[in-house]
Design an enzyme around this catalytic site. Structure first.
Site, short mmCIF file in Angstrom:
data_model
loop_
_atom_site.label_atom_id
_atom_site.label_comp_id
_atom_site.label_asym_id
_atom_site.label_seq_id
_atom_site.Cartn_x
_atom_site.Cartn_y
_atom_site.Cartn_z
N CYS A 162 0.80 -1.22 0.00
CA CYS A 162 0.00 0.00 0.00
C CYS A 162 0.83 1.27 0.00
CB CYS A 162 -0.96 -0.01 1.18
SG CYS A 162 -1.99 -1.48 1.20
N HIS A 302 -2.48 7.77 6.36
CA HIS A 302 -2.77 6.48 5.71
C HIS A 302 -4.14 6.00 6.17
CE1 HIS A 302 -1.85 2.86 3.56
NE2 HIS A 302 -1.94 2.11 4.63
N GLU A 313 -0.11 4.51 13.51
CA GLU A 313 0.11 5.77 12.78
C GLU A 313 -0.04 6.96 13.71
OE1 GLU A 313 -1.08 7.96 8.60
OE2 GLU A 313 -2.31 6.29 9.32
N LYS A 332 -9.43 7.64 3.14
CA LYS A 332 -10.03 6.31 3.02
C LYS A 332 -11.41 6.23 3.66
CE LYS A 332 -5.63 3.81 2.68
NZ LYS A 332 -4.75 5.00 2.77
N HIS A 337 -10.01 1.76 0.74
CA HIS A 337 -8.57 1.52 0.62
C HIS A 337 -8.26 1.03 -0.80
CE1 HIS A 337 -4.55 0.72 1.43
NE2 HIS A 337 -4.61 0.09 2.59
N PHE A 396 1.91 -3.38 3.90
CA PHE A 396 2.31 -4.70 4.40
C PHE A 396 3.81 -4.91 4.17
CE2 PHE A 396 -1.84 -7.40 4.27
CZ PHE A 396 -2.37 -6.62 5.28
#
Length: 408
Positions: A162, A302, A313, A332, A337, A396
């Site tokens: 991502c 994010h 985060e 998002k 996402h 990831f």
């Protein structure tokens, strides 16, 4: 020798928020989730997503070309065409060896293969389409842009989960700084709306299961978050050296002034809870741009809407900025996402926020539950004066990528 400034001279967006930049900005300002039941995911435990509006690909590209393109490549080509038009580039400007393409894509398409696998399971390999492979490999979105525009310069595809789209912007900037290219189209594209993708993320307990109220499912940083919502889309930014853009009379929407990257070196999919390494990427972007924390007017987080990621985060932002970070928005909540495209889409949104001097609201945020209290912009857009803004993308494998944009 001074380092050349890199200007953003064009934007193209194809997302659940719309097929144009104007539609995207209007939807962001409304701050309402676009999640809805998804026929592609019918009968699955999670059967909703954020979907790009219908596209008449035959009319836009011709039937033969449209048939050749997988969904993520279609999005990329259409976003690139928008970006080129926005940058006021003529067709000849995009041709030749000095024009590059760098795209981030999280994985190959999982939508094309099921039909091919079905034919193999039925012992009918002759029915497998010869287009199955070239439609699906990750590099084809960048390749199709290059073919469409005649761009003969370096063409790369970055796969950093991502963080892919954000990482692509950094590579593009470096190509321009090195003098390898005069123009680079950079961004990301992905469609995660496959049954396999949905099942895999559900088995990992990463997706929200609010099937009865999907419009309330994506809720970054909210105390009641329970997972993210699958999205899809593409963003392409035209990047040039500022001097090159000025010489051709092009407008500069923003400057890509700083980039930061780090790796958690921790876990295949869980972030470091303390945010220590992600904070390093944030500080690297600040240092790269010559900015201080006080210079930043907005953070586009994010903000996946998962419990672990949002908490990590928040910790990273608090560490990087010391005390209270700048106001935070999380797109998002509106578009879901978009996986490998997310970092590029949200970078484009950051450019728009600087242009409009407005921070769009985070959908479905009501209350924060972590140890670090963030200033989450929610409810309505917040007008503000700002000269710099940051966009975060974490993937990831522990990939952390941060882009910092400033006003021209």
């Amino acid at each position: 020798m001074s380092v050349p400034e890199i200007a953003v001279t064009g934007l193209g967006l194809v997302t659940p928020a719309g097929l144009t930049v104007t539609e995207n900005w209007a939807a962001l300002r409304r701050g309402r989730s676009l999640a809805a039941p998804d026929p592609e995911l019918g009968s699955l435990p999670v059967d909703f997503s954020c979907q790009v509006p219908p596209i008449d690909a035959d009319a836009l590209l011709g039937r033969s070309r449209a048939r050749r393109l997988d969904r993520f490549s279609l999005f990329a080509v259409l976003a690139a065409r928008q970006a080129v038009a926005d940058a006021a580039l003529a067709p000849d400007d995009c041709r030749g060896p000095r024009v590059g393409v760098v795209l981030g894509v999280g994985s190959n398409s999982l939508a094309t293969y099921p039909a091919a696998f079905g034919h193999l399971d039925d012992d009918r390999p002759g029915l497998v389409s010869p287009l199955a492979l070239p439609r699906s490999v990750p590099n084809m979105a960048a390749a199709e842009i290059s073919i469409d525009l005649g761009a003969e310069g370096p063409t790369f595809t970055l796969a950093s989960a991502c963080a892919s789209g954000a990482g692509a912007l950094r590579i593009a900037r470096d190509l321009l700084r090195a003098g390898t290219c005069d123009i680079v189209l950079a961004g990301g594209s992905e469609s995660g709306r496959s049954r396999m993708t949905a099942v895999c993320f559900h088995q990992m307990r990463a997706l929200s299961t609010r099937r009865t109220r999907p419009e309330e499912a994506s809720r970054p940083f909210d105390a009641d978050r329970d997972g993210f919502v699958l999205g899809e889309g593409a963003a392409v930014l035209v990047l040039e050296r500022s001097a090159t853009a000025q010489a051709r009379g092009a407008k500069s929407l923003a400057l890509l002034s700083g980039c930061g990257a780090s790796s958690d070196a921790h876990h295949p999919f869980a972030p470091r809870a303390d945010g220590r390494v992600a904070a390093r990427a944030l500080r690297s972007a600040l240092d790269d741009a010559g900015c201080t924390p006080a210079d930043i007017g907005q953070v586009s987080a994010h903000g996946t809407s998962t419990r672990l990621s949002d908490a990590a985060e928040a910790a990273a932002l608090t560490r990087a900025f010391g005390g209270t970070p700048p106001p935070v928005t999380a797109p998002k909540g509106v578009i879901g996402h978009c996986l490998g495209a997310a970092g590029a889409i949200e970078a484009a949104y950051t450019v728009l926020a600087l242009q409009h001097q407005t921070i769009p609201p985070t959908a479905n945020f009501h209350r924060f539950d972590g140890d670090q209290e963030l200033d989450i912009v929610a409810g309505t857009p917040r007008a503000t004066r700002m000269t710099a803004a940051i966009s975060c993308a974490f993937g990831f494998g522990g990939h952390n990528a941060v882009t910092l944009f400033t006003t021209p």
